[in-house]
Design a protein around this motif. Structure first.
Motif, mmCIF file in Angstrom:
data_model
loop_
_atom_site.group_PDB
_atom_site.id
_atom_site.type_symbol
_atom_site.label_atom_id
_atom_site.label_comp_id
_atom_site.label_asym_id
_atom_site.label_seq_id
_atom_site.Cartn_x
_atom_site.Cartn_y
_atom_site.Cartn_z
ATOM 1 N N PRO A 1 -9.762 32.657 -10.725
ATOM 2 C CA PRO A 1 -11.006 33.014 -11.425
ATOM 3 C C PRO A 1 -12.169 33.347 -10.493
ATOM 4 N N HIS A 2 -12.123 32.906 -9.235
ATOM 5 C CA HIS A 2 -13.319 32.991 -8.386
ATOM 6 C C HIS A 2 -13.079 33.659 -7.030
ATOM 7 N N GLU A 3 -12.004 34.433 -6.916
ATOM 8 C CA GLU A 3 -11.733 35.095 -5.631
ATOM 9 C C GLU A 3 -12.882 35.996 -5.216
ATOM 10 N N THR A 4 -13.362 36.826 -6.131
ATOM 11 C CA THR A 4 -14.404 37.787 -5.772
ATOM 12 C C THR A 4 -15.733 37.115 -5.435
ATOM 13 N N ALA A 5 -15.877 35.855 -5.824
ATOM 14 C CA ALA A 5 -17.079 35.091 -5.470
ATOM 15 C C ALA A 5 -16.913 34.387 -4.125
ATOM 16 N N GLY A 6 -15.752 34.574 -3.495
ATOM 17 C CA GLY A 6 -15.547 34.012 -2.157
ATOM 18 C C GLY A 6 -14.824 32.689 -2.113
ATOM 19 N N MET A 7 -14.173 32.278 -3.216
ATOM 20 C CA MET A 7 -13.431 31.020 -3.198
ATOM 21 C C MET A 7 -12.036 31.283 -2.629
ATOM 22 N N ILE A 8 -11.966 31.257 -1.299
ATOM 23 C CA ILE A 8 -10.750 31.561 -0.559
ATOM 24 C C ILE A 8 -10.599 30.498 0.529
ATOM 25 N N GLY A 9 -9.363 30.102 0.808
ATOM 26 C CA GLY A 9 -9.133 29.078 1.820
ATOM 27 C C GLY A 9 -7.994 29.437 2.743
ATOM 28 N N SER A 10 -7.835 28.627 3.802
ATOM 29 C CA SER A 10 -6.792 28.879 4.796
ATOM 30 C C SER A 10 -6.103 27.574 5.182
ATOM 31 N N ILE A 11 -4.826 27.703 5.507
ATOM 32 C CA ILE A 11 -4.030 26.576 5.989
ATOM 33 C C ILE A 11 -3.387 26.989 7.306
ATOM 34 N N ILE A 12 -3.571 26.188 8.323
ATOM 35 C CA ILE A 12 -2.865 26.371 9.591
ATOM 36 C C ILE A 12 -1.712 25.373 9.612
ATOM 37 N N VAL A 13 -0.510 25.857 9.904
ATOM 38 C CA VAL A 13 0.657 24.975 9.966
ATOM 39 C C VAL A 13 1.215 25.018 11.387
ATOM 40 N N GLY A 14 1.266 23.842 12.027
ATOM 41 C CA GLY A 14 1.805 23.744 13.371
ATOM 42 C C GLY A 14 0.954 24.473 14.397
ATOM 43 N N HIS A 15 1.619 25.074 15.390
ATOM 44 C CA HIS A 15 0.944 25.820 16.457
ATOM 45 C C HIS A 15 1.511 27.242 16.484
ATOM 46 N N PRO A 16 1.078 28.071 15.542
ATOM 47 C CA PRO A 16 1.695 29.390 15.389
ATOM 48 C C PRO A 16 1.273 30.384 16.468
ATOM 49 N N ASP A 17 2.102 31.422 16.642
ATOM 50 C CA ASP A 17 1.771 32.560 17.478
ATOM 51 C C ASP A 17 0.773 33.420 16.710
ATOM 52 N N LEU A 18 -0.445 33.526 17.212
ATOM 53 C CA LEU A 18 -1.491 34.226 16.474
ATOM 54 C C LEU A 18 -1.210 35.714 16.323
ATOM 55 N N GLU A 19 -0.459 36.278 17.250
ATOM 56 C CA GLU A 19 -0.204 37.720 17.197
ATOM 57 C C GLU A 19 0.860 38.082 16.165
ATOM 58 N N ALA A 20 1.505 37.087 15.574
ATOM 59 C CA ALA A 20 2.579 37.366 14.619
ATOM 60 C C ALA A 20 2.206 36.934 13.207
ATOM 61 N N GLN A 21 0.896 36.851 12.918
ATOM 62 C CA GLN A 21 0.453 36.337 11.623
ATOM 63 C C GLN A 21 -0.135 37.448 10.755
ATOM 64 N N PRO A 22 0.530 37.795 9.652
ATOM 65 C CA PRO A 22 -0.045 38.793 8.736
ATOM 66 C C PRO A 22 -1.447 38.410 8.249
ATOM 67 N N ALA A 23 -1.696 37.115 8.108
ATOM 68 C CA ALA A 23 -3.001 36.670 7.610
ATOM 69 C C ALA A 23 -4.141 37.057 8.543
ATOM 70 N N LEU A 24 -3.852 37.163 9.851
ATOM 71 C CA LEU A 24 -4.906 37.413 10.831
ATOM 72 C C LEU A 24 -5.101 38.892 11.150
ATOM 73 N N GLU A 25 -4.369 39.754 10.466
ATOM 74 C CA GLU A 25 -4.586 41.186 10.639
ATOM 75 C C GLU A 25 -5.847 41.621 9.899
ATOM 76 N N GLU A 26 -6.200 42.890 10.042
ATOM 77 C CA GLU A 26 -7.381 43.412 9.345
ATOM 78 C C GLU A 26 -7.258 43.139 7.845
#
Length: 236
Positions: free
Chosen positions: A160-185
């Motif tokens: 209901p509130h995505e467009t209002a900015g209600m978005i979150g993130s979860i980091i799991v373990g120690h991931p390779d940052l260059e292989a994360q779809p979430a961190l792309e543009e």
């Protein structure tokens, strides 16, 4: 002679009484000024104390990211509606591989929903991971739990509130940052507000996982500049 003495006596007494009265008035005025000054100081101190408390409350309210010093076995996220809007609190959590996240609805109606093609959304979770969607939770203290096995960065939102900015993130373990779809543009099909929020979350995640390297780089830069300055000064 007696009359003259009497007049002098009366004048003396009268003058003394006037002087005493004036002294009393001056003393009373001084006392009142002192009291006023003390009251002003007390009022000023109260204002300062009130200002300090308000600032503390604002800091508490504005804090939406927990201390991300390392992954934990589990994390708690509150879903709330406040005067400032709708929030996941904290916005970013960090758990171990196999760790779990628990969402609790504190106020309003919210969901926790993965950015995943199965939810008709762009993929902002690690490859080959399953989607999740709690559905809208409206009952106070309603909860939703999920365990995360695959290392990586997961973005999710409230339907209901995505467009209002209600978005979150979860980091799991120690991931390779260059292989994360979430961190792309951020996806171009999303609104500017959503893209801005995702960009901010990506900066937080990268800063968290690169914290040690960032400190080392800054330290090296500072040492380098210090040596350069010292060398120049020596030449001059």
């Amino acid at each position: 002679m007696n009359d003259q003495l009497s007049r002098r006596t009366v004048l003396g007494v009268t003058s003394g009484a006037i002087a005493t009265g004036l002294a009393g008035c001056l003393t009373g005025n001084d006392q009142q000024e002192n009291n006023d000054g003390q009251n002003s100081d007390a009022a000023g101190q109260t204002d300062e104390e009130d200002g300090h408390d308000d600032s503390h409350e604002e800091d508490d309210h504005g804090s939406h990211t927990e201390d991300l010093n390392g992954p934990s076995a589990e994390a708690e996220v509150a879903m709330t509606t406040t005067d400032s809007g709708d929030h996941f609190e904290p916005h970013v959590v960090w758990v171990e591989s196999g760790g779990s996240v628990n969402w609790t609805n504190k106020s309003g109606s919210h969901s926790t929903t993965a950015y995943h093609p199965e939810n008709d959304e762009p993929q902002l979770v690690p490859d080959e991971t399953a989607a999740w969607d709690s559905g809208v939770l409206s009952e106070p203290e309603a909860t939703f739990d999920r365990a995360f096995e695959t290392e990586g960065v997961y973005h999710y939102y409230c339907t209901p509130h995505e467009t209002a900015g209600m978005i979150g993130s979860i980091i799991v373990g120690h991931p390779d940052l260059e292989a994360q779809p979430a961190l792309e543009e951020p996806p171009s099909e999303k609104s500017d507000a959503v893209r801005e929020k995702l960009t901010g979350l990506n900066e937080t995640v990268r800063g968290t996982l690169n914290g040690d390297n960032t400190d080392d780089d800054n330290h090296a830069d500072n040492d380098s500049h210090a040596n350069d300055d010292g060398h120049d000064d020596h030449n001059h």
